[in-house]
Every structure is written in C-alpha cells, then in structure tokens.
Motif scaffolding. Structure first.
Motif, PDB file in Angstrom:
ATOM      1  N   ASP A  60       0.842  -1.194   0.000  1.00 35.70           N
ATOM      2  CA  ASP A  60       0.000   0.000   0.000  1.00 35.70           C
ATOM      3  C   ASP A  60       0.877   1.245   0.000  1.00 35.70           C
ATOM      4  O   ASP A  60       1.396   1.644   1.047  1.00 35.70           O
ATOM      5  N   LEU A 106      -7.821  -4.948  -5.754  1.00 36.78           N
ATOM      6  CA  LEU A 106      -8.797  -5.376  -4.750  1.00 36.78           C
ATOM      7  C   LEU A 106      -9.588  -6.589  -5.229  1.00 36.78           C
ATOM      8  O   LEU A 106      -9.920  -7.468  -4.430  1.00 36.78           O
ATOM      9  N   ARG A 116      -7.037 -12.445   1.105  1.00 33.79           N
ATOM     10  CA  ARG A 116      -7.899 -11.689   2.034  1.00 33.79           C
ATOM     11  C   ARG A 116      -7.310 -11.753   3.440  1.00 33.79           C
ATOM     12  O   ARG A 116      -7.270 -10.749   4.153  1.00 33.79           O
ATOM     13  N   MET A 119      -4.302  -9.586   3.476  1.00 33.80           N
ATOM     14  CA  MET A 119      -4.684  -8.172   3.493  1.00 33.80           C
ATOM     15  C   MET A 119      -4.979  -7.727   4.924  1.00 33.80           C
ATOM     16  O   MET A 119      -4.603  -6.628   5.329  1.00 33.80           O
ATOM     17  N   THR A 120      -5.614  -8.599   5.676  1.00 35.00           N
ATOM     18  CA  THR A 120      -5.899  -8.281   7.076  1.00 35.00           C
ATOM     19  C   THR A 120      -4.595  -8.074   7.836  1.00 35.00           C
ATOM     20  O   THR A 120      -4.453  -7.115   8.598  1.00 35.00           O
ATOM     21  N   ALA A 123      -3.001  -4.887   6.674  1.00 37.14           N
ATOM     22  CA  ALA A 123      -3.711  -3.713   7.181  1.00 37.14           C
ATOM     23  C   ALA A 123      -3.206  -3.321   8.563  1.00 37.14           C
ATOM     24  O   ALA A 123      -3.355  -2.169   8.983  1.00 37.14           O
ATOM     25  N   SER A 126      -0.973  -0.462   8.173  1.00 39.93           N
ATOM     26  CA  SER A 126      -1.727   0.779   7.949  1.00 39.93           C
ATOM     27  C   SER A 126      -2.299   1.285   9.264  1.00 39.93           C
ATOM     28  O   SER A 126      -2.257   2.482   9.558  1.00 39.93           O
ATOM     29  N   GLU A 127      -2.838   0.374  10.037  1.00 40.49           N
ATOM     30  CA  GLU A 127      -3.417   0.715  11.328  1.00 40.49           C
ATOM     31  C   GLU A 127      -2.354   1.308  12.254  1.00 40.49           C
ATOM     32  O   GLU A 127      -2.588   2.317  12.926  1.00 40.49           O
ATOM     33  N   ILE A 152      -9.530   1.444   9.692  1.00 42.11           N
ATOM     34  CA  ILE A 152      -9.072   0.392   8.783  1.00 42.11           C
ATOM     35  C   ILE A 152     -10.199  -0.587   8.488  1.00 42.11           C
ATOM     36  O   ILE A 152     -10.407  -0.985   7.335  1.00 42.11           O
ATOM     37  N   ASN A 156     -11.551  -1.065   4.724  1.00 41.81           N
ATOM     38  CA  ASN A 156     -11.436  -2.375   4.069  1.00 41.81           C
ATOM     39  C   ASN A 156     -12.788  -2.902   3.629  1.00 41.81           C
ATOM     40  O   ASN A 156     -12.930  -3.430   2.519  1.00 41.81           O
ATOM     41  N   LEU A 159     -13.954  -0.783   0.625  1.00 45.24           N
ATOM     42  CA  LEU A 159     -13.158  -1.040  -0.575  1.00 45.24           C
ATOM     43  C   LEU A 159     -13.455  -2.411  -1.185  1.00 45.24           C
ATOM     44  O   LEU A 159     -13.501  -2.548  -2.411  1.00 45.24           O
ATOM     45  N   MET A 160     -13.651  -3.410  -0.354  1.00 44.45           N
ATOM     46  CA  MET A 160     -13.997  -4.737  -0.885  1.00 44.45           C
ATOM     47  C   MET A 160     -15.354  -4.681  -1.596  1.00 44.45           C
ATOM     48  O   MET A 160     -15.513  -5.244  -2.689  1.00 44.45           O
TER      49      MET A 160
END
Length: 185
Positions: A60, A106, A116, A119-120, A123, A126-127, A152, A156, A159-160
């Motif tokens: 990202d 995505l 998926r 991605m978690t 993330a 990002s968090e 987040i 998420n 966006l999904m």
C-alpha cells in the motif's frame, strides 16, 4: 532517462502485467516466472521490486502519505475526524487513472482466501501508521489504537464492496466509510 525513472516504469509494468495475468489465470495459477517473462524482465528484477508475489497486490503506497496527512490535521479535531480529514486529503489527490488499478488489485485480493487473510495482516501496518500519526498529534495511545482500527475496518469493508462494482467511483466508497465513521450516515 534517470535510473529512478526507469526503475519506477519497470515496477509499474510489473504491476500492470501481474494484474492482467491474475485476472486471466487467477492469482494462485500465475507464477512469478510468468509475470517476469510477460513484463520482459528477469525473475531477479521482479524480486528487486517485490519481495513476494503477494506484495504486488498487497503493498500500500498510500500508508505513509495518509499517516503524514493525519499527523498534520488541526489539533481541535477528534481522532476519527483527524483520520477522516487526512484520508480525504490524500484520496482527493489520487488521479482517477489510478482507480482502475486499485479496483483490479482489490478484485484479485477478494478472489483469494489467502490474500484476504494477508490483506488483514497487511492492514495492521496501515493501522499502526494511523495510530502513530494520532499519537504524534497527542491523542491518548489507547484512543489512537481504537480509532485507527475502526478506520481500517471501515475502509477495508467499503473497498472490498466497491471492488465488486463497476459503476461507482472510488471516492464514493471512501466517503461512505468515512461518513459511517463520523456518524453522518
């Protein structure tokens, strides 16, 4: 042509080729060798740009920019309001031409249980970046962690859902998530 310019173009070509192959062959059925060959580079060049095949879709580039924007929001904003303002600031500057690639990434992620899950995990970075930005602003560390996690999760989910549609702009998905966070929706 600068070395940095050539490297950036190579990276962009790898992403574009990988997304095309993923959409035709599927993520799990596409190898790094196939991506490199289709992009006209060696596998070593691929790995100089991406540590793993997953990172093509999971990296990202917006995290540091969003964190910086959050850290520089007005002091009188709440944690969630600062996050929302920072995200709006960054996403308003993303060229519309990039949204197709974002949607493609995505969609690849949404099509793979493994991605998926990854991605978690991704993330979390990002968090952490959002939480750190809030702490820089003086937000209580627990409040910063909670606000960043909420943001987040909302982004998420939005966006999904957005990735499965063809008829709505990215800005609508971002705004939906932020509006829910701010309690205005």
């Amino acid at each position: 042509m600068t070395k940095a310019g050539k490297a950036q173009r190579t990276r962009e070509r790898l992403i574009r080729v990988a997304l095309d192959l993923f959409s035709v062959e599927g993520f799990d059925n596409t190898s790094v060798a196939q991506i490199a060959s289709a992009a006209g580079v060696t596998e070593m060049t691929f790995y100089r740009n991406f540590p793993t095949k997953d990172s093509v879709v999971l990296d990202d580039p917006f995290d540091p920019v969003i964190a910086d924007a959050i850290a520089h929001q007005h002091d009188d904003l709440s944690a969630l309001a600062a996050i929302a303002a920072g995200i709006r600031e960054v996403w308003s500057s993303v060229p519309a031409t990039e949204t197709g690639a974002i949607r493609d990434r995505l969609r690849v992620i949404a099509s793979s249980d493994r991605l998926r899950s990854a991605m978690t995990r991704s993330a979390a970075a990002s968090e952490l970046a959002m939480g750190d930005a809030l702490r820089i602003r003086g937000t209580d560390p627990d409040d910063a962690e909670i606000a960043a996690a909420a943001a987040i999760a909302a982004l998420n989910a939005a966006l999904m859902a957005w990735s499965r549609r063809d008829d709505s702009p990215l800005s609508e998905a971002i705004e939906q998530a932020l509006d829910v966070l701010e309690g205005s929706r």
